[in-house]
Design an enzyme around this catalytic site. Sequence first.
Site, PDB file in Angstrom:
ATOM      1  N   ASP A 533       0.814  -1.194   0.112  1.00 13.56           N
ATOM      2  CA  ASP A 533       0.045   0.266  -0.014  1.00 13.56           C
ATOM      3  C   ASP A 533       1.023   1.357  -0.302  1.00 13.56           C
ATOM      4  OD1 ASP A 533       1.085   0.101   2.572  1.00 13.56           O
ATOM      5  OD2 ASP A 533      -0.952  -0.479   3.465  1.00 13.56           O
ATOM      6  N   ASP A 534       0.422   2.351   0.132  1.00 18.57           N
ATOM      7  CA  ASP A 534       1.032   3.625   0.104  1.00 18.57           C
ATOM      8  C   ASP A 534       1.526   3.913   1.490  1.00 18.57           C
ATOM      9  OD1 ASP A 534       0.634   4.095  -2.505  1.00 18.57           O
ATOM     10  OD2 ASP A 534      -1.404   4.749  -2.206  1.00 18.57           O
TER      11      ASP A 534
END
Length: 665
Positions: A533-534
């Site tokens: 994910d970020d």
Amino acid sequence: MATTVHQPPEHVVKGAHVDSLAKYQDMYAQSLKDPEGFWGAFAEQFHWNKKWDSGENFHKYNFDLNKGSINVSWFNGGETNVCYNCLDRHVKEGNGDRPCFFWEGNDVGQESVTTFKQLLDQVCQIANYMKSQGVGKGDDVTIYMPMIPELPATMLACARLGAVFSVVFAGFSAESLAGRISDSSPKMVVTCSAVKRGPKHIELKKIVDEALEILDNEEQVHVPRVLVYDHKASGVSRDAIHASLVEGRDVWWQDVIGDQPTECEVTWVGAEDPLFKLYTSGSTGKPKGVVHSTAGYMCGAAATFKYVFDYKPDDVYWCTADCGWITGHSYVTFGPLLMGAKQILFEGVPTYPDAGRCWEVCDKYNVTLFYTAPTAIRTLMACGDQHVTKHKRTSLRILGTVGEPINPEAWRWYHEVVGNSNVSIVDTWWQTETGAHMITPLPGATPMKPGSATLPFFGVEPAILDDKGSEVQGPGQGYLVIKRPWPSMMRSVAGDHARFEQTYFSHYKGYYFTGDGARRDEDGYYWILGRVDDVINVSGHRIGTAEVESALVGHHLCAEAAVVPVDHPIKGQAIYAFVTLMNGIDYPPDESVRKELVAQVRKAIGPIATPDVIHWAPGLPKTRSGKIMRRVLRKIASREEDQLGDTSTLADPGVVKVLLELRGK
Ligand code: 6R9
């Protein structure tokens, strides 16, 4: 290079709680087959004011959003207190004079010893003072302190009263602290005059003042009481801080705690009552307050401490993590104290005054179990073997690592140079959300492969999903998920249960989504591949790209920002920021703009979020629908523009060329 399998050394196997792979496999199968039998047996060693209900009520859950709201509970019907089990229990068993903390300050020669009885007395005094200020069950307390015994003592005092504490790492900026305080509206903030970290002095009280000013002005959140410990060893005198005390709000710890009685009745709490919140970064929005329970967390932290470090009463344990992170919660404050361990509490940094500090301390106290992060291992490795070999280190039996994937070179150095090839390495994969170790070797049982976190802990059932969300059987790679609840898992996001469900349970129905990618090999060993994910993992600390971007666009010259991770030899990953400036500014702008933007991020989040690179971007690569193509930015940042892949969906393919020109050589 083929993976060498390292067997646990004989002296580690001998007398270990789990001394063969077959025994691990047996216990593991049992833990999945009969969770109540397994966890109930472990929980017997603790004191329960009221025993849990057995049978159907023991453990309830719904893990599937299709079937309704997510909920998890363990030890239902039970009543206990974590502080009582960390302290009173040992004192009552006659272990009051046993040391729990050997404190090593930032500077060599600063040291103290605390026994279980002394800690209990102090915790009662803190709890009594808090009570006198109206702090009780369910109330919030924010803690912003360095690694001194008063930090775990304050956590325990809250636990004694059933108050919910939230420790904020004392390296976060005033703005970050303000955000965390405003989310909880605490009855009290506990802090410290100042701290010396390596050669630097940091005035923590000033940072708290700034944070509270922001809250007073912008949010109308008023904290009624600030308790300030005068930390003399920081080198900043009480007099230097005294003038800034806010009347009616701030009090010196030393003026109010010492006079309190050293006995304080325990508040018994329900098994599922919250013990603490800890804020952590995710892929979107503000950091979220991860809520942990009482009984499940207690048993998870204690069981992993016992089995993963193969803890026995003669051990001397040292975890270098700060209590501001989950590792410091589970493996400095709770796991070790619950099991009655002797441990080093370290205020300093591994490279101060020199890169031999850790091994000097290991020899001084005959440390047997040592736990640190890959970033520290790589830093020390870069400083040269002579800092290690100068010290004996013969007491070491188990070396642990946590926080990010450990590269095989660093693993081997840790094993061979630090451990003289005569230790077990435990590479422990887990998260703030999981509360305790999830995938890890057991030191006397699991053959080790450098770079692999190996096999799941008792009660943990991982799976790997492919892009379509189907389980990968046998060897393969994909998204790492967990198939069923385990006792120490988070219960919610503070004040936002929907966000909890959305973040962890909406991607793949029926599974807890970890945010990590993983590979499973032919032996069933897990290899963690990092975040999908970020979230950027800088030196083992999670930083959301969205947080850094929002800090950057907070600067008046910044129009837009996109942040991506790049590999870094020491930190694991570093922050790389693409910045679009306001219209009318020429590229590249004056060097001072870069400095201001970096300062802006440090101010909004803290020094750990400092971008390594600011890359000027008159335009960002976007899809026609306006989504930034981070994949493209990642390739540019890591100088792999020959692998940009398909850029035909870019709204303006020309931006890539401009970005490459502005990057230079
Ligand atoms: C305990 C802690 C969690 C994230 C996690 C993962 C990474 C942690 C790791 C590891 C590979 C290990 N991570 N331990 N990756 N091997 N042994 O670090 O919690 O700060 O919440 O970070 O850290 O990416 O998802 P937290």
